[in-house]
Motif scaffolding. Structure first.
Motif, PDB file in Angstrom:
ATOM      1  N   LEU A 239       0.825  -1.203   0.000  1.00 23.96           N
ATOM      2  CA  LEU A 239       0.000   0.000   0.000  1.00 23.96           C
ATOM      3  C   LEU A 239       0.863   1.258   0.000  1.00 23.96           C
ATOM      4  O   LEU A 239       1.850   1.349   0.702  1.00 23.96           O
ATOM      5  CB  LEU A 239      -0.926  -0.023   1.203  1.00 23.96           C
ATOM      6  CG  LEU A 239      -1.995  -1.106   1.099  1.00 23.96           C
ATOM      7  CD1 LEU A 239      -2.770  -1.214   2.376  1.00 23.96           C
ATOM      8  CD2 LEU A 239      -2.916  -0.850  -0.076  1.00 23.96           C
ATOM      9  N   SER A 240       0.454   2.225  -0.786  1.00 24.40           N
ATOM     10  CA  SER A 240       1.231   3.437  -0.947  1.00 24.40           C
ATOM     11  C   SER A 240       0.538   4.659  -0.390  1.00 24.40           C
ATOM     12  O   SER A 240       0.816   5.770  -0.818  1.00 24.40           O
ATOM     13  CB  SER A 240       1.532   3.684  -2.427  1.00 24.40           C
ATOM     14  OG  SER A 240       2.403   2.702  -2.892  1.00 24.40           O
ATOM     15  N   LEU A 241      -0.377   4.477   0.529  1.00 23.68           N
ATOM     16  CA  LEU A 241      -0.979   5.653   1.160  1.00 23.68           C
ATOM     17  C   LEU A 241      -0.136   6.037   2.366  1.00 23.68           C
ATOM     18  O   LEU A 241       0.499   5.199   2.979  1.00 23.68           O
ATOM     19  CB  LEU A 241      -2.401   5.340   1.625  1.00 23.68           C
ATOM     20  CG  LEU A 241      -3.411   4.973   0.551  1.00 23.68           C
ATOM     21  CD1 LEU A 241      -4.748   4.642   1.185  1.00 23.68           C
ATOM     22  CD2 LEU A 241      -3.570   6.103  -0.448  1.00 23.68           C
ATOM     23  N   CYS A 242      -0.139   7.344   2.705  1.00 22.05           N
ATOM     24  CA  CYS A 242       0.474   7.770   3.961  1.00 22.05           C
ATOM     25  C   CYS A 242      -0.585   7.599   5.045  1.00 22.05           C
ATOM     26  O   CYS A 242      -1.612   8.273   5.006  1.00 22.05           O
ATOM     27  CB  CYS A 242       0.921   9.217   3.893  1.00 22.05           C
ATOM     28  SG  CYS A 242       2.227   9.498   2.699  1.00 22.05           S
ATOM     29  N   PRO A 243      -0.355   6.709   6.003  1.00 18.95           N
ATOM     30  CA  PRO A 243      -1.409   6.408   6.975  1.00 18.95           C
ATOM     31  C   PRO A 243      -1.788   7.608   7.846  1.00 18.95           C
ATOM     32  O   PRO A 243      -2.873   7.634   8.409  1.00 18.95           O
ATOM     33  CB  PRO A 243      -0.806   5.287   7.831  1.00 18.95           C
ATOM     34  CG  PRO A 243       0.644   5.297   7.559  1.00 18.95           C
ATOM     35  CD  PRO A 243       0.843   5.892   6.209  1.00 18.95           C
ATOM     36  N   ASN A 244      -0.880   8.590   7.956  1.00 19.86           N
ATOM     37  CA  ASN A 244      -1.171   9.728   8.829  1.00 19.86           C
ATOM     38  C   ASN A 244      -1.932  10.845   8.108  1.00 19.86           C
ATOM     39  O   ASN A 244      -2.275  11.843   8.711  1.00 19.86           O
ATOM     40  CB  ASN A 244       0.133  10.292   9.409  1.00 19.86           C
ATOM     41  CG  ASN A 244       1.108  10.715   8.334  1.00 19.86           C
ATOM     42  OD1 ASN A 244       1.099  10.176   7.239  1.00 19.86           O
ATOM     43  ND2 ASN A 244       1.927  11.699   8.618  1.00 19.86           N
ATOM     44  N   LEU A 245      -2.164  10.679   6.813  1.00 20.72           N
ATOM     45  CA  LEU A 245      -2.840  11.743   6.060  1.00 20.72           C
ATOM     46  C   LEU A 245      -4.282  11.339   5.738  1.00 20.72           C
ATOM     47  O   LEU A 245      -4.612  10.154   5.688  1.00 20.72           O
ATOM     48  CB  LEU A 245      -2.096  12.026   4.747  1.00 20.72           C
ATOM     49  CG  LEU A 245      -0.642  12.459   4.866  1.00 20.72           C
ATOM     50  CD1 LEU A 245      -0.080  12.763   3.474  1.00 20.72           C
ATOM     51  CD2 LEU A 245      -0.485  13.675   5.769  1.00 20.72           C
TER      52      LEU A 245
ATOM     53  N   GLU B  87      -5.820  14.428   1.404  1.00 13.69           N
ATOM     54  CA  GLU B  87      -4.397  14.772   1.424  1.00 13.69           C
ATOM     55  C   GLU B  87      -3.578  13.735   0.674  1.00 13.69           C
ATOM     56  O   GLU B  87      -2.594  14.055   0.002  1.00 13.69           O
ATOM     57  CB  GLU B  87      -3.907  14.901   2.866  1.00 13.69           C
ATOM     58  CG  GLU B  87      -4.427  16.157   3.549  1.00 13.69           C
ATOM     59  CD  GLU B  87      -4.141  16.189   5.044  1.00 13.69           C
ATOM     60  OE1 GLU B  87      -4.132  17.287   5.613  1.00 13.69           O
ATOM     61  OE2 GLU B  87      -3.937  15.123   5.650  1.00 13.69           O
TER      62      GLU B  87
ATOM     63  N   ARG C 110      -3.684  14.577  -2.838  1.00 19.35           N
ATOM     64  CA  ARG C 110      -2.790  15.701  -3.111  1.00 19.35           C
ATOM     65  C   ARG C 110      -1.351  15.235  -3.375  1.00 19.35           C
ATOM     66  O   ARG C 110      -0.674  15.750  -4.265  1.00 19.35           O
ATOM     67  CB  ARG C 110      -2.851  16.674  -1.928  1.00 19.35           C
ATOM     68  CG  ARG C 110      -1.562  17.384  -1.564  1.00 19.35           C
ATOM     69  CD  ARG C 110      -1.184  18.422  -2.586  1.00 19.35           C
ATOM     70  NE  ARG C 110       0.091  19.044  -2.260  1.00 19.35           N
ATOM     71  CZ  ARG C 110       0.939  19.509  -3.172  1.00 19.35           C
ATOM     72  NH1 ARG C 110       0.657  19.410  -4.447  1.00 19.35           N
ATOM     73  NH2 ARG C 110       2.064  20.077  -2.816  1.00 19.35           N
ATOM     74  N   THR C 111      -0.891  14.216  -2.620  1.00 15.28           N
ATOM     75  CA  THR C 111       0.503  13.811  -2.783  1.00 15.28           C
ATOM     76  C   THR C 111       0.783  13.304  -4.192  1.00 15.28           C
ATOM     77  O   THR C 111       1.920  13.335  -4.631  1.00 15.28           O
ATOM     78  CB  THR C 111       0.900  12.699  -1.783  1.00 15.28           C
ATOM     79  OG1 THR C 111       0.042  11.581  -1.992  1.00 15.28           O
ATOM     80  CG2 THR C 111       0.784  13.161  -0.349  1.00 15.28           C
ATOM     81  N   ASN C 112      -0.233  12.854  -4.901  1.00 13.64           N
ATOM     82  CA  ASN C 112       0.004  12.356  -6.258  1.00 13.64           C
ATOM     83  C   ASN C 112      -0.238  13.401  -7.343  1.00 13.64           C
ATOM     84  O   ASN C 112      -0.095  13.105  -8.517  1.00 13.64           O
ATOM     85  CB  ASN C 112      -0.868  11.131  -6.526  1.00 13.64           C
ATOM     86  CG  ASN C 112      -0.244   9.876  -5.985  1.00 13.64           C
ATOM     87  OD1 ASN C 112       0.537   9.954  -5.026  1.00 13.64           O
ATOM     88  ND2 ASN C 112      -0.552   8.739  -6.574  1.00 13.64           N
TER      89      ASN C 112
ATOM     90  N   ARG D 250      -7.630  22.022  -0.871  1.00  9.03           N
ATOM     91  CA  ARG D 250      -8.250  20.954  -0.074  1.00  9.03           C
ATOM     92  C   ARG D 250      -9.612  20.578  -0.651  1.00  9.03           C
ATOM     93  O   ARG D 250      -9.948  19.408  -0.804  1.00  9.03           O
ATOM     94  CB  ARG D 250      -8.416  21.403   1.374  1.00  9.03           C
ATOM     95  CG  ARG D 250      -7.115  21.587   2.097  1.00  9.03           C
ATOM     96  CD  ARG D 250      -7.368  22.106   3.492  1.00  9.03           C
ATOM     97  NE  ARG D 250      -7.926  21.087   4.358  1.00  9.03           N
ATOM     98  CZ  ARG D 250      -7.196  20.191   4.997  1.00  9.03           C
ATOM     99  NH1 ARG D 250      -5.896  20.218   4.888  1.00  9.03           N
ATOM    100  NH2 ARG D 250      -7.754  19.291   5.756  1.00  9.03           N
TER     101      ARG D 250
ATOM    102  N   ILE E  85      -8.942   9.680   7.900  1.00 10.68           N
ATOM    103  CA  ILE E  85      -7.500   9.450   7.931  1.00 10.68           C
ATOM    104  C   ILE E  85      -7.242   8.043   7.377  1.00 10.68           C
ATOM    105  O   ILE E  85      -7.889   7.074   7.780  1.00 10.68           O
ATOM    106  CB  ILE E  85      -6.965   9.545   9.376  1.00 10.68           C
ATOM    107  CG1 ILE E  85      -7.260  10.933   9.960  1.00 10.68           C
ATOM    108  CG2 ILE E  85      -5.479   9.245   9.431  1.00 10.68           C
ATOM    109  CD1 ILE E  85      -6.559  12.060   9.243  1.00 10.68           C
TER     110      ILE E  85
ATOM    111  N   GLY F  53      -4.995   5.795   7.751  1.00  8.40           N
ATOM    112  CA  GLY F  53      -4.635   4.731   8.681  1.00  8.40           C
ATOM    113  C   GLY F  53      -5.824   4.178   9.452  1.00  8.40           C
ATOM    114  O   GLY F  53      -5.769   3.078   9.989  1.00  8.40           O
TER     115      GLY F  53
END
Lengths: 487, 315, 303
Positions: free
Chosen positions: A92-98, A102, A105-107, A117, A142, A144
């Protein structure tokens, strides 16, 4: 060269090795516009490596890559994104804290400035609605905190969102592994719509039915090479399985019927989520298979049995010392700083002592014995473990377990990505050790390995759903049980 | 560059070379005067860093995030306890030492209890514990003006042929520690946990027990160090351990132990301990101010870790 | 849900205890007095929070605050241009450390441990004996007495709001936090991890510098050891505020609340409770342990 222009991406003679391991061995591969290519093969066949190359996250050691007919000399992730090639990775390539928005947005570098937003939230929300109606995910959640299935839905939806960069090809690496049948169906239907509208897609899946039904063309890989490639309707399940497994798959003869006396009980275990009375029972000298789709509770049960050996646990009975052979070598097995000999000795330290100290002679003796017995190919057992090829590293882990005092050996899909020669050697050894009274619990994702087992428990959703004896063991039976009704 | 690389492959050699270079530079500066005395002084002072350094080394080797920040408070409290129990009487020396050892071990055990029960990172656990220990020490040590028994003070300052006896005993202890690290089940287990805690558990290592032992051992070493310091400096005080927080971590790192865990060596702790003390002596001899001394010490730590490089991420 | 409120709850608890023990403390004057050092502590905590957001730790922030204090009390007053240049330069050093740590894959604990010696040494070189004097403009700012709301509270609100906006609401703030959450994923999406690390460390330097200046604005003169306690205080503040060491989970508002809790708990509360000064440090440790224990209990229940 009309063909080349119509291709979104084309690789010629792609090669990649990791240390001594040859992951890709001169692969030719291409995807046309408006085409869904299915990519199948066993674990370690090189599919993921190939896809990392297409996505620009791995650089080939040899060969060429062309996008829309243009040779790409310095291909990278950034370049791939620019050219409209995206990948949904297996890990998995998600940021668990975002939050979900968001993570969108990173992509998308262009999602910036005032109101980003809102834009990001709308973008992902709309795409989720389109692919998975009634998904129940909010853009503010979120990552995570979401269940693994929902995380996978977000990830897939994110790959199809559109801002400034074009979108021509999406690589889906096991996109349905954490989805239930309903959402998996929604996703595959969307993929068909996407392809019909002119997009391209690479679909990697272990569920052969998914590939057969949704791909236009299927490419089969084995041992770092492409072994078959043809229109999807030219394949059926049997032909696919044959191409993936190779001729040596059927070696039932080698595992000739062993006479197993019902010895004393070694393990009795009920999975935590089991509701009926089914339980796993293993006796002295037995080789017990744990089958079913990957990640359906087999590893969890092995770990529970392992833990129960040192601390009593409800529902699990273990009557002898236990050792475990890890499948995920890097995270569960290998001590990277140590030599091969030290990696073997760690499970048997108490027996290697001479007084208070560990005896170097005894440690070397143990290592040399197993070097010969299991055929670890190295000039010196004092070399670092990483000087070995993947298969020999795996043999080291087998030597660790078999060289110990353990009477019960748990095997957590240990043959992933191991070459066929090593496999055959280890099969023989396992049968030999079982004949001496050791008990093996063998979880495997490779159906033909189950032929070595006396009987097989099939798992689904963390529960035992079937107990197949040796004579009733067929691939169809296992697949039938593992898919059950919901498949 | 190639020779530098080979030196770095035996990290402990590097710290001894550093110590030797610094010593030679000082001797060259003084024209040979006080060369022997300097070694004696360096050995006497390095002992205290080496003892806690070994404890800290075992803790750090347990893997990323493992570190004992409670050592200074521990040393302070144990020194006070030891002096109070000894009460200035030679007959109570052994009892006092045991009391210091027990105090330190208890602190270490509590540290691990916090880590285990609250599942908090060791940094915060040992930090919170150290706040509490500090208070206990301040309160307990208030008005305590107890000198070590004369016999104990003499013992900690005793030299034979210019070699401090304490240093000889510490060498014996470190040899034992090195054996424990490389040749005993305990040390092998620590190294295994530091490399990969999950793989260690799956290979049958008793992870919880070993971590508990390690924190307790580190605490006990801090305790004994406190008692010895109080003897050597002829009196206990709250701040006696303050410099050993950074020093204990610094000797471990300069000595070539990996902060990423799983790779450690004991000789390097000695080399680095001597190096730091001799560096201090050299800078003092050169007449360098305290400020420059600190700046150089800091730059050397950063320089050493940069040269040694980080662990390559293992895929 | 409850977990997110925990920092605010612990602050409220401390406030209630103070109000109960000494109602007069809950006043304009009382807050000014009790929160005297809250601003520099909050700024240092924010500084620490930035490195923690990127899964690193700064063990040198305390001595850095002391170093900035010494620069502020000497050069910034006597030769403002040099002072400003030195402070900007030190922030640059932080940025370089970030780059070094990323490029050589170094453990930040060790690098910043070394730097803590360097900053301390430089501070002693600048100001061998306690002394110096804060610039007048800084004194004026720090003794500002707004109507109704005590200045420390106003300042805390401002700091929390600015950093919350910058880190939690801007589009690049997402990338900074993402680098702590899943660095590999960000790299695959084409972001430079070198850049995120540099930015995070530079921000730590910036807020560390602000903390040192604010501290001198309050104490009026400097001392090379003035900031030494801030390293541990700042780490504790971030954790009290709900931050975690790994995973990019930090909260600027929580960090400021954590800093306020620590500042309040540090002395006034304990004096009111007739806890002897000897035990005040212990009370700090106990508060940390209690909050963390509560957190474990709550997250277990929420599972």
């Amino acid at each position: 060269m009309l063909q080349a222009i119509a291709d979104i991406v084309r690789l010629d003679g792609a090669e990649k090795h990791f240390g001594a391991v040859r992951a890709l061995n001169g692969v030719d591969f291409h995807v046309g516009a408006g085409e869904c290519v299915g990519l199948v093969g066993h674990n370690g066949a090189g599919k993921s490596t190939l896809m990392h190359m297409v996505a620009g996250t791995l650089r080939p050691d040899g060969g060429q890559i062309a996008v829309r007919g243009n040779q790409e000399a310095s291909y990278s992730v950034a370049r791939a994104l620019e050219l409209g090639i995206r990948c949904v990775f297996q890990e998995l390539s998600l940021c668990p804290n975002l939050s979900v928005a968001e993570n969108t947005r990173t992509n998308h570098p262009s999602l910036a400035g005032l109101g980003w937003r809102r834009k990001a939230a709308d973008l992902i929300q709309a795409k989720l609605d389109e692919i998975f109606p009634d998904h129940g995910i909010s853009a503010d959640d979120i990552a995570g905190d979401l269940s693994i299935g929902r995380r996978q839905m977000v990830e897939v939806a994110r790959a199809f969102t559109l801002t400034r960069e074009p979108l021509h090809l999406v690589i889906l690496d096991e996109p349905t592994s954490s989805l239930d049948a309903h959402t998996a169906g929604q996703l595959l239907a969307f993929v068909r719509r996407f392809v019909a509208a002119g997009g391209s897609c690479i679909l990697i899946s272990h569920v052969l039915g998914e590939v057969l039904q949704n791909a236009d063309r299927i490419v089969v890989m084995r041992d770092g090479k492409v072994v078959a490639a043809d229109a999807a309707n030219a394949f059926d399940r049997d032909r696919l399985v044959a191409a993936m497994g190779g001729a040596e798959a059927h070696q039932k003869a080698a595992a000739e019927i062993r006479k197993v006396e019902a010895g004393p009980l070694r393990v009795r275990a009920r999975p935590a989520r089991q509701q009926d009375g089914k339980e796993l029972v293993a006796r002295t000298g037995e080789i017990i298979g744990l089958a079913g789709l990957a990640g359906h509770g087999q590893t969890d049960l092995l770990l529970a049995i392992f833990a129960a050996a040192s601390r009593a646990k409800a529902g699990i009975e273990v009557t002898a010392p236990v050792a475990l052979v890890a499948g995920d070598r890097q995270s569960d097995g290998i001590f990277a700083q140590w030599s091969i000999a030290q990696n073997i000795g760690i499970r048997s330290l108490a027996r290697l002592r001479n007084g208070l100290l560990i005896s170097p002679q005894r440690e070397a003796g143990l290592a040399e014995f197993w070097k010969k017995k299991i055929g670890i190919r190295t000039p010196d057992m004092n070399n670092n473990i990483f000087s070995l090829s993947g298969g020999n590293q795996q043999k080291t882990l087998f030597a660790r377990a078999l060289g110990s005092d353990a009477e019960i050996v748990l095997m957590d899909d240990p043959m992933r990505g191991v070459d066929i020669g090593t496999k055959l050697e280890v099969y023989d050894l396992v049968r030999e050790e079982a004949a001496r009274g050791r008990t093996f619990l063998w979880y495997t994702t490779e159906t033909e390995e189950l032929n070595n087992c006396d009987h097989v428990y099939v798992f689904k959703n963390g529960r035992i759903v079937a107990n197949l004896g040796r004579d009733e063991l067929t691939e169809e039976k296992i697949i039938q049980s593992s898919f059950g009704d919901a498949a | 560059m190639a020779s530098l690389r080979t030196l770095l492959e035996k990290p402990w050699l590097w710290s001894f070379v550093g110590a030797l270079v610094v010593w030679a530079a000082t001797v060259a500066f003084t024209g040979g005067y006080g060369a022997g005395g300097m070694v004696t002084a360096a050995l006497s002072l390095a002992v205290f860093t080496v003892i806690v350094g070994v404890g800290q080394m075992f803790v750090i080797t347990l893997g990323p995030g493992n570190v004992d920040l409670s050592l200074p408070a521990n040393i302070g409290l144990a020194s006070a306890v030891a002096m109070k129990v000894m009460g200035g009487s030679d007959s109570m020396i052994v009892v006092g030492l045991l009391a210091a050892l027990a105090t330190g071990a208890a602190i270490g055990a509590i540290n691990y209890l916090l880590i285990w029960a609250l599942r908090i990172p060791p940094i915060i656990a040992t930090l919170s514990a150290s706040f509490i220990i500090q208070s206990v020490d301040i309160s307990y040590g208030r008005g305590l003006q107890i000198k070590p028994p004369p016999g104990f003070a003499d013992f900690t300052n005793w030299q034979i042929l210019g070699i401090p006896v304490l240093a000889m005993l510490t060498v014996v202890f470190t040899v034992w520690a090195a054996l424990a690290l490389q040749r005993m089940i305990y040390g092998r287990s620590v190294l295994a946990i530091g490399q990969n805690i999950r793989a260690a558990w799956l290979a049958g290592v008793k992870v919880g027990r070993i971590r508990f032992l390690t924190y307790t051992l580190c605490g006990a070493l801090g305790g004994i160090d406190g008692a010895l310091l109080a003897g050597y400096f002829r009196g206990a005080n709250v701040d006696i351990g303050n410099e050993y927080l950074l020093a204990s971590i610094a000797v471990v790192v300069i000595g070539g132990t990996s902060v990423a865990g799983g790779k450690a060596n004991v000789p390097g702790v000695w080399g680095a301990g001597l190096f730091l003390v001799l560096l201090l002596t050299m800078l003092n001899t050169f007449g360098v101010s305290a400020g420059v001394r600190l700046v150089l010490t800091g730059l050397i730590i950063v320089g050493v870790i940069t040269a040694a490089g980080g662990e390559k991420a293992v895929r | 849900m409850l977990r997110g409120l925990l920092p605010a709850l612990s602050l409220a608890l401390v406030l209630i205890a103070i109000a109960w023990l000494n109602p007069r403390a809950i006043s304009y004057f009382g807050f000014n007095l009790m929160l005297n050092l809250a601003i520099p502590i909050a700024l240092a905590t924010i500084a620490q929070m930035f490195v923690i957001a990127g899964n690193e730790l700064d063990l040198s922030i305390g001595t850095f605050v002391g170093f900035v204090g010494c620069v502020t009390a000497t050069w910034l007053r006597d030769a403002p241009l040099i002072g400003i240049a030195v402070l900007l330069g030190s922030i640059g050093v932080y940025a370089l450390l970030g780059a070094l740590i990323h490029l050589r894959n170094l453990p930040s604990i060790v690098v910043t441990l070394g730097m803590s010696f360097v900053w301390q040494g430089l501070a002693i070189l600048i100001l061998p004996k306690p002394g110096g004097k804060a610039p007048d403009w800084l004194l004026a700012i720090m003794s500002f007495k707004p109507l109704y709301i005590p200045f420390p509270i106003l300042a805390a609100l401002l700091i929390a709001a600015v950093v919350h906006f910058g880190l939690m609401r801007t589009s690049y703030g997402v990338i900074l936090r993402g680098s702590g959450g899943n660095a590999a994923a960000l790299r695959r999406a084409g972001w430079s991890l070198l850049r995120t690390k540099i930015v995070l460390f530079a921000l730590t330097g910036l807020f560390g510098a602000l903390s040192g200046m604010a501290l001198i604005g309050i104490t009026t003169s400097a001392d090379a050891n003035i900031g030494n306690g801030y390293t541990l205080l700042s780490i504790a503040g971030v954790i009290l505020g709900g931050g975690e060491f790994v995973g990019g989970r930090v909260s600027p508002i929580g960090a400021v609340i954590g800093a306020l809790t620590l500042a309040l708990a540090a002395s006034p509360l304990l004096t009111f409770m007739h806890i002897p000064p000897d035990w005040q440090v212990a009370a700090n440790g106990a508060i940390l342990i209690i909050v963390l224990a509560a957190r474990v209990l709550i997250s277990r229940r929420e599972r």
